[in-house]
Design a protein around this motif. Structure first.
Motif, PDB file in Angstrom:
ATOM      1  N   THR A  85       6.659  17.033   9.650  1.00 28.07           N
ATOM      2  CA  THR A  85       7.318  17.914   9.094  1.00 28.07           C
ATOM      3  C   THR A  85       6.875  18.251   7.656  1.00 28.07           C
ATOM      4  O   THR A  85       7.060  19.445   6.875  1.00 28.07           O
ATOM      5  N   SER A  86       6.296  17.082   7.006  1.00 31.46           N
ATOM      6  CA  SER A  86       5.663  17.183   5.626  1.00 31.46           C
ATOM      7  C   SER A  86       4.235  18.821   5.710  1.00 31.46           C
ATOM      8  O   SER A  86       4.269  19.382   4.841  1.00 31.46           O
ATOM      9  N   ILE A 107      -1.055   8.283   6.876  1.00 30.83           N
ATOM     10  CA  ILE A 107      -0.166   8.629   5.833  1.00 30.83           C
ATOM     11  C   ILE A 107       1.049   7.555   5.482  1.00 30.83           C
ATOM     12  O   ILE A 107       1.410   7.145   6.327  1.00 30.83           O
ATOM     13  N   SER A 108       1.472   7.718   4.265  1.00 35.63           N
ATOM     14  CA  SER A 108       2.422   7.156   3.704  1.00 35.63           C
ATOM     15  C   SER A 108       3.695   7.852   3.350  1.00 35.63           C
ATOM     16  O   SER A 108       3.562   9.096   3.169  1.00 35.63           O
ATOM     17  N   ASP A 109       4.800   7.274   2.935  1.00 31.89           N
ATOM     18  CA  ASP A 109       5.903   7.639   2.656  1.00 31.89           C
ATOM     19  C   ASP A 109       5.725   7.970   1.274  1.00 31.89           C
ATOM     20  O   ASP A 109       4.925   7.533   0.445  1.00 31.89           O
ATOM     21  N   GLY A 110       6.054   9.344   0.940  1.00 31.22           N
ATOM     22  CA  GLY A 110       5.891  10.019  -0.556  1.00 31.22           C
ATOM     23  C   GLY A 110       4.882  10.776  -0.455  1.00 31.22           C
ATOM     24  O   GLY A 110       4.715  11.630  -1.562  1.00 31.22           O
ATOM     25  N   GLN A 111       3.780  10.943   0.484  1.00 33.95           N
ATOM     26  CA  GLN A 111       2.643  11.907   0.293  1.00 33.95           C
ATOM     27  C   GLN A 111       3.112  13.373   0.630  1.00 33.95           C
ATOM     28  O   GLN A 111       3.854  13.403   1.623  1.00 33.95           O
ATOM     29  N   ILE A 112       2.344  14.127   0.213  1.00 36.90           N
ATOM     30  CA  ILE A 112       2.438  15.384   0.856  1.00 36.90           C
ATOM     31  C   ILE A 112       1.284  15.588   2.052  1.00 36.90           C
ATOM     32  O   ILE A 112       0.151  15.419   1.696  1.00 36.90           O
ATOM     33  N   ILE A 162       7.869   9.398   6.575  1.00 35.85           N
ATOM     34  CA  ILE A 162       7.596   8.330   7.689  1.00 35.85           C
ATOM     35  C   ILE A 162       6.145   7.898   7.582  1.00 35.85           C
ATOM     36  O   ILE A 162       5.184   8.593   7.408  1.00 35.85           O
ATOM     37  N   PHE A 163       5.904   6.596   7.418  1.00 38.62           N
ATOM     38  CA  PHE A 163       4.628   6.020   7.348  1.00 38.62           C
ATOM     39  C   PHE A 163       4.000   6.064   8.976  1.00 38.62           C
ATOM     40  O   PHE A 163       4.431   6.191  10.007  1.00 38.62           O
ATOM     41  N   GLN A 164       2.532   6.239   9.069  1.00 36.81           N
ATOM     42  CA  GLN A 164       1.880   6.306  10.266  1.00 36.81           C
ATOM     43  C   GLN A 164       0.535   5.259   9.948  1.00 36.81           C
ATOM     44  O   GLN A 164       0.043   5.424   8.816  1.00 36.81           O
ATOM     45  N   GLN A 165       0.852   4.086  10.635  1.00 36.78           N
ATOM     46  CA  GLN A 165       0.195   2.987  10.361  1.00 36.78           C
ATOM     47  C   GLN A 165      -0.674   2.319  11.431  1.00 36.78           C
ATOM     48  O   GLN A 165      -0.118   2.352  12.663  1.00 36.78           O
TER      49      GLN A 165
END
Length: 191
Positions: A82-83, A38-43, A92-95
């Protein structure tokens, strides 16, 4: 999906019927090193179960400086929690730091099971409680402990990680520079 079943049953016993409904929601996915879950800004819509590999959770400030918040090692759940709950954009990115195998489900589909399958809801509550405790402990570490003690806690929490990920990721997680981490490691090796 034995790992997911074992992990879930350690949270709380789940009936065979509940497990059948729950496990049917998951599909396998492969993340290559460098891919984002998941990336910053995504729902956030999906929750994942990490079967193999390492994922880092990090945020990036306006100057594009990255700060590692958490490392996920299997077996564990991942996702922009949280999202998922608020339906606000994820921050928060998860990479993937390594190649990863995960199982993914739509969070809304899992939530639909809660009313009919209270053991699934109970497991989700217990998992949320565990996340809350980890988050609070981490916040206390950052604010109240010195870098040497944070490094010691990191080594206890993630004993195999130091040989698997770049040192700058560890330094970022500890809220220190790579040079500071090098000094701490050198000092500790002299003990």
């Amino acid at each position: 999906m034995t790992d997911l079943k074992t992990f879930f049953n350690k949270l709380t016993p789940v009936s065979p019927e509940s497990w059948d409904k729950f496990s049917a929601l998951f599909t396998p996915k492969f993340l290559k090193k460098g891919d984002n879950f998941i990336s910053d800004g995504q729902i956030a819509k999906d929750i994942g179960f990490l079967e193999s590999g390492i994922i880092r959770a990090f945020y990036r400030n306006e100057k594009a400086i990255e700060y590692n918040k958490h490392f996920f090692i299997n077996p564990c759940f991942i996702g922009g929690y949280t999202s998922l709950i608020t339906q606000n954009p994820n921050q928060i990115f998860q990479q993937a730091i390594t190649d990863c195998t995960i199982q993914i489900a739509k969070f809304a589909d899992i939530q639909k099971l809660y009313e009919s399958y209270p053991d699934i809801e109970r497991a989700a509550r217990i998992l949320a409680e565990q996340f809350f405790v980890q988050k609070e402990q981490r916040e206390i570490e950052i604010v109240l402990l010195d870098a040497d003690k944070r490094y010691e806690i990191f080594q206890q929490a993630f004993p195999q990680l130091e040989q698997q990920i770049p040192q700058y990721h560890i330094a970022s997680y500890l809220a220190i520079t790579p040079t500071q981490l090098s000094r701490i490691r050198k000092k500790r090796s002299g003990k």
